[in-house]
Design a protein around this motif. Structure first.
Motif, PDB file in Angstrom:
ATOM      1  N   ALA A 292     -13.913 -12.475   4.546  1.00 31.35           N
ATOM      2  CA  ALA A 292     -14.249 -11.505   3.499  1.00 31.35           C
ATOM      3  C   ALA A 292     -14.485 -10.122   4.089  1.00 31.35           C
ATOM      4  CB  ALA A 292     -15.488 -11.973   2.738  1.00 31.35           C
ATOM      5  N   THR A 293     -15.163 -10.072   5.232  1.00 35.62           N
ATOM      6  CA  THR A 293     -15.406  -8.784   5.884  1.00 35.62           C
ATOM      7  C   THR A 293     -14.094  -8.119   6.272  1.00 35.62           C
ATOM      8  OG1 THR A 293     -17.511  -9.587   6.747  1.00 35.62           O
ATOM      9  CG2 THR A 293     -16.555  -7.662   7.823  1.00 35.62           C
ATOM     10  N   GLU A 294     -13.193  -8.900   6.862  1.00 33.86           N
ATOM     11  CA  GLU A 294     -11.891  -8.349   7.266  1.00 33.86           C
ATOM     12  C   GLU A 294     -11.074  -7.940   6.049  1.00 33.86           C
ATOM     13  OE1 GLU A 294     -11.209  -7.716  10.268  1.00 33.86           O
ATOM     14  OE2 GLU A 294     -12.777  -8.849  11.293  1.00 33.86           O
ATOM     15  N   GLN A 295     -11.110  -8.770   5.009  1.00 29.71           N
ATOM     16  CA  GLN A 295     -10.340  -8.476   3.808  1.00 29.71           C
ATOM     17  C   GLN A 295     -10.874  -7.223   3.122  1.00 29.71           C
ATOM     18  OE1 GLN A 295      -7.678 -10.062   3.076  1.00 29.71           O
ATOM     19  NE2 GLN A 295      -7.175  -9.177   1.087  1.00 29.71           N
ATOM     20  N   ALA A 296     -12.186  -7.063   3.096  1.00 31.37           N
ATOM     21  CA  ALA A 296     -12.771  -5.870   2.476  1.00 31.37           C
ATOM     22  C   ALA A 296     -12.341  -4.613   3.215  1.00 31.37           C
ATOM     23  CB  ALA A 296     -14.291  -5.978   2.472  1.00 31.37           C
ATOM     24  N   SER A 297     -12.274  -4.693   4.532  1.00 31.71           N
ATOM     25  CA  SER A 297     -11.828  -3.552   5.332  1.00 31.71           C
ATOM     26  C   SER A 297     -10.383  -3.210   5.013  1.00 31.71           C
ATOM     27  CB  SER A 297     -11.993  -3.873   6.819  1.00 31.71           C
ATOM     28  OG  SER A 297     -11.516  -2.811   7.613  1.00 31.71           O
ATOM     29  N   PRO A 315      -6.901 -14.384  -0.670  1.00 29.53           N
ATOM     30  CA  PRO A 315      -8.029 -14.264  -1.599  1.00 29.53           C
ATOM     31  C   PRO A 315      -8.753 -12.940  -1.364  1.00 29.53           C
ATOM     32  CG  PRO A 315      -8.000 -16.421  -0.555  1.00 29.53           C
ATOM     33  CD  PRO A 315      -7.000 -15.586   0.170  1.00 29.53           C
ATOM     34  N   SER A 316      -9.219 -12.323  -2.434  1.00 31.82           N
ATOM     35  CA  SER A 316      -9.928 -11.057  -2.287  1.00 31.82           C
ATOM     36  C   SER A 316     -11.252 -11.267  -1.576  1.00 31.82           C
ATOM     37  CB  SER A 316     -10.180 -10.438  -3.663  1.00 31.82           C
ATOM     38  OG  SER A 316     -11.150 -11.193  -4.372  1.00 31.82           O
ATOM     39  N   ALA A 317     -11.789 -10.167  -1.067  1.00 28.92           N
ATOM     40  CA  ALA A 317     -13.075 -10.236  -0.383  1.00 28.92           C
ATOM     41  C   ALA A 317     -14.149 -10.760  -1.318  1.00 28.92           C
ATOM     42  CB  ALA A 317     -13.451  -8.852   0.152  1.00 28.92           C
TER      43      ALA A 317
END
Length: 485
Positions: A292-297, A315-317
Motif C-alpha cells: 500500500a505504501t509503494e502503491q500510494a507513492s 489493487p489501490s493503496a
C-alpha cells in the motif's frame, strides 16, 4: 513446493539427521528443568514436564516406563509411560532396526500440539496398538523443537507425498532411514473414511513381511525423484550473492504480485484470506501495508485514480489498507483473540474467527503486536491528517482515506470469499465501517497482547515460555529458554 535444501538433506544419505549430538536447546531445557522453570503457577496451571519428571522418582506409580524417561524434552517426557517401546532419535534405535530387520516408525510432534495429545491418548496409550508397534517396528519419538533438522527432512517427504503436512507427523522408514510412507494424525478407530492407526500399522507390517524388497526399492526411488526435482531448481545463491541487494524494481514487482494474489482470496465479509482453519498471519498484513505504501507513492506521482483501478491493474493503496484493517479487526473481534486475558490463540477452527484452537504461541503474538501497532500508526496519522484538512474529513471518517488526506470510497473485491453484505459477520463489522479508522481499537489490542506476554509468558527469572495450551481444565506452560542480559 519442495525446498531444495531439505530434499538434498534426504538425498545425501540423511547424514545430517543421523547426528545424535544434543542441540544447544536441549542443554538449555535441561538447565531450565533443574532451575525449576517448569513450575506450578496454581492448582490448575502447571507444566506436564514437571509432573512427568516428578513421577519418575517413584517407579511403582506407572505400569510402563520406556527409554524416554531419561530424556529432558518436555514432549518426550509426556510419552515416557506409554506402553510403546519408544526410542529417542539415536544410534541405538538405528542399530536395532538393522539388526532386527524391522522398519522404523517415526513420530514427530511438540509439547503444545493438540492433535499430538489426541493421538497419544487414542493410540500410543492403547495396549493393543502398542503391541503391534512393539512387535513389528522400531519406534522413535522426536520433539520437533529439539530436533528441527529431523522434522524438516521428513516433513518435506510427507508434503511431497500427501500434498500437506502437520503434526503429529507419522513416517515409516527403512532401517537406513529412507522414508517410504507417511502422513500426519491417524484416528484411534476407523472413522470418517480414514483408516485407524492400528489398521495402517497392520497393513505396513504385512507389506514389509511380504514385499520388503519392493518397499526398500520404493524408498530409494522416492529419494531419487526428490534429488532429480531439486537438481532442476535454480542454484541457491552463494554466501556473497545472498548478501547482495535485490534490484528494487524486481522487489517491488514481487511485493505487488503477492498483494494481488492475496487480494484475490480476500474474504470481504469475514476478513482474512481463504477458508478455515484461519490463522493469524501477520506477515501477510505486513506485506499488504508495504504494498500500500509503494502503491500510494506511485499513485501520487502518476496521478492515478484511487478508485481501485490503475494502469497496472494492481489493487489501490486504499483497498490494500482496507483489507488489512478489516482483517485485523475481524481477528480481534472473535474468540481467536482472548477477550479477557489478551493474546491470540494459534488459529480459528471456523471461518468466523469465533472458535479458537486453545493454544497460544510465543512466536506469533509479538509479531501480531507489531502489526497492530502499524495499524494504530496508520489510522492515527490519517485521523490527524483529516483534522488538519477538513475537506477530507468525510472520507477519513468512513475509514477510507487512510494513506493521504484525499481519500475516496473503495469497494471490496468480489471473489470466492465475498459472501455478500450480511450483517451477521463479526457483529456487523463490514468493509467501509468507520471503526476501521479508529486507532483506539488497534491500540487496545496491542496493549492486550503485550500485557498477556508480560504477565503469562514471562518467567520471573527472565526466561520466556514458548507456548501455552489448554488440555481440559489444565493450562500447561512449556519453557523455551531465553538468555536475557
Amino acid at each position: 513446493m519442495l525446498v531444495s535444501k531439505l530434499a538434498l538433506g534426504i538425498a545425501c544419505s540423511l547424514a545430517t539427521v543421523r547426528n545424535t549430538a544434543k542441540r544447544p536447546l536441549l542443554s538449555s531445557l535441561r538447565t531450565a528443568h533443574r532451575s525449576g522453570l517448569y513450575h506450578n503457577r496454581s492448582n490448575t496451571i502447571g507444566t506436564m514436564a514437571t509432573q512427568s519428571a516428578a513421577s519418575h522418582a517413584v517407579e511403582g506409580e506407572h505400569k510402563y516406563t520406556n527409554r524416554l524417561a531419561k530424556e529432558q524434552s518436555p514432549y518426550l517426557l509426556q510419552h515416557a509411560h506409554n506402553p510403546v517401546d519408544w526410542y529417542p532419535w539415536s544410534d541405538e534405535a538405528f542399530e536395532a532396526a538393522k539388526q532386527q530387520s524391522k522398519p522404523i516408525f517415526l513420530s514427530v510432534g511438540y509439547a503444545t500440539c493438540h492433535w499430538c495429545h489426541v493421538m497419544e491418548h487414542e493410540s500410543f496409550e492403547s495396549e493393543e496398538a502398542a503391541a503391534i508397534m512393539n512387535k513389528h517396528f522400531i519406534n522413535i519419538k522426536v520433539d520437533r523443537e529439539e530436533r528441527p533438522d529431523v522434522d524438516r527432512v521428513y516433513m518435506t517427504f510427507v508434503q511431497a507425498m500427501t500434498g500437506h503436512g502437520g503434526w503429529p507427523m507419522s513416517v515409516w522408514l527403512t532401517p537406513d532411514l529412507k522414508p517410504f510412507y507417511g502422513g500426519t494424525y491417524y484416528p484411534g478407530k476407523d472413522s470418517y473414511g480414514m483408516p485407524s492407526f492400528a489398521t495402517v500399522l497392520r497393513k505396513i507390517a504385512t507389506l514389509w513381511a511380504t514385499k520388503q524388497t519392493d518397499l526398500e526399492s520404493q524408498a530409494s526411488d522416492i529419494l531419487q525423484q526428490l534429488q532429480d526435482f531439486t537438481s532442476s531448481l535454480p542454484p541457491s545463491p552463494s554466501a556473497e550473492g545472498a548478501a547482495a541487494p535485490v534490484e528494487p524494481r524486481r522487489l517491488l514487482n514481487a511485493i505487488h504480485g503477492c498483494a494481488k494474489q492475496l487480494a484475490k482470496g480476500f474474504d470481504a465479509k469475514l476478513g482474512g484470506f481463504g477458508g478455515p482453519p484461519k490463522f493469524p498471519r501477520p506477515s501477510e498484513i505486513n506485506l499488504l501495508l508495504r504494498a500500500a505504501t509503494e502503491q500510494a507513492s506511485q499513485e501520487a506521482s502518476s496521478g492515478t485514480s484511487k478508485s481501485g483501478k490503475s494502469a497496472t491493474a494492481s489493487p489501490s493503496a486504499e483497498l490494500l489498507v482496507t483489507m488489512s484493517l478489516f482483517t485485523l479487526q475481524a481477528m480481534a473481534a472473535g474468540g481467536m483473540y482472548d477477550q479477557i486475558g489478551g493474546g491470540f490463540h494459534r488459529y480459528s477452527v471456523d471461518e468466523y474467527w469465533h472458535v479458537p484452537h486453545f493454544e497460544k504461541m510465543l512466536y506469533d503474538n509479538p509479531q501480531l503486536a507489531l502489526t497492530y501497532l502499524d495499524a494504530f500508526r496508520i489510522t492515527l496519522a490519517a485521523q490527524r491528517s483529516s483534522s488538519s484538512n477538513p475537506s477530507s474529513a468525510a472520507a477519513d471518517d468512513a475509514g477510507l482515506g487512510l494513506l493521504s488526506p484525499a481519500g475516496a470510497a473503495v469497494e471490496a473485491p468480489a471473489g470466492p470469499g465475498d459472501r455478500g453484505s450480511s450483517s451477521s459477520s463479526n457483529w456487523g463489522l463490514r468493509v467501509g465501517d468507520e471503526r476501521l479508522s479508529d486507532p483506539r481499537v488497534y491500540a487496545t489490542v496491542v496493549r492486550g497482547v503485550l500485557d498477556y506476554l508480560r504477565r503469562d509468558m514471562t518467567h520471573p527469572e527472565g526466561g520466556l515460555y514458548s507456548a501455552e495450551v489448554s488440555a481440559g481444565r489444565t493450562v500447561e506452560l512449556h519453557c523455551m529458554v531465553c538468555h536475557c542480559s
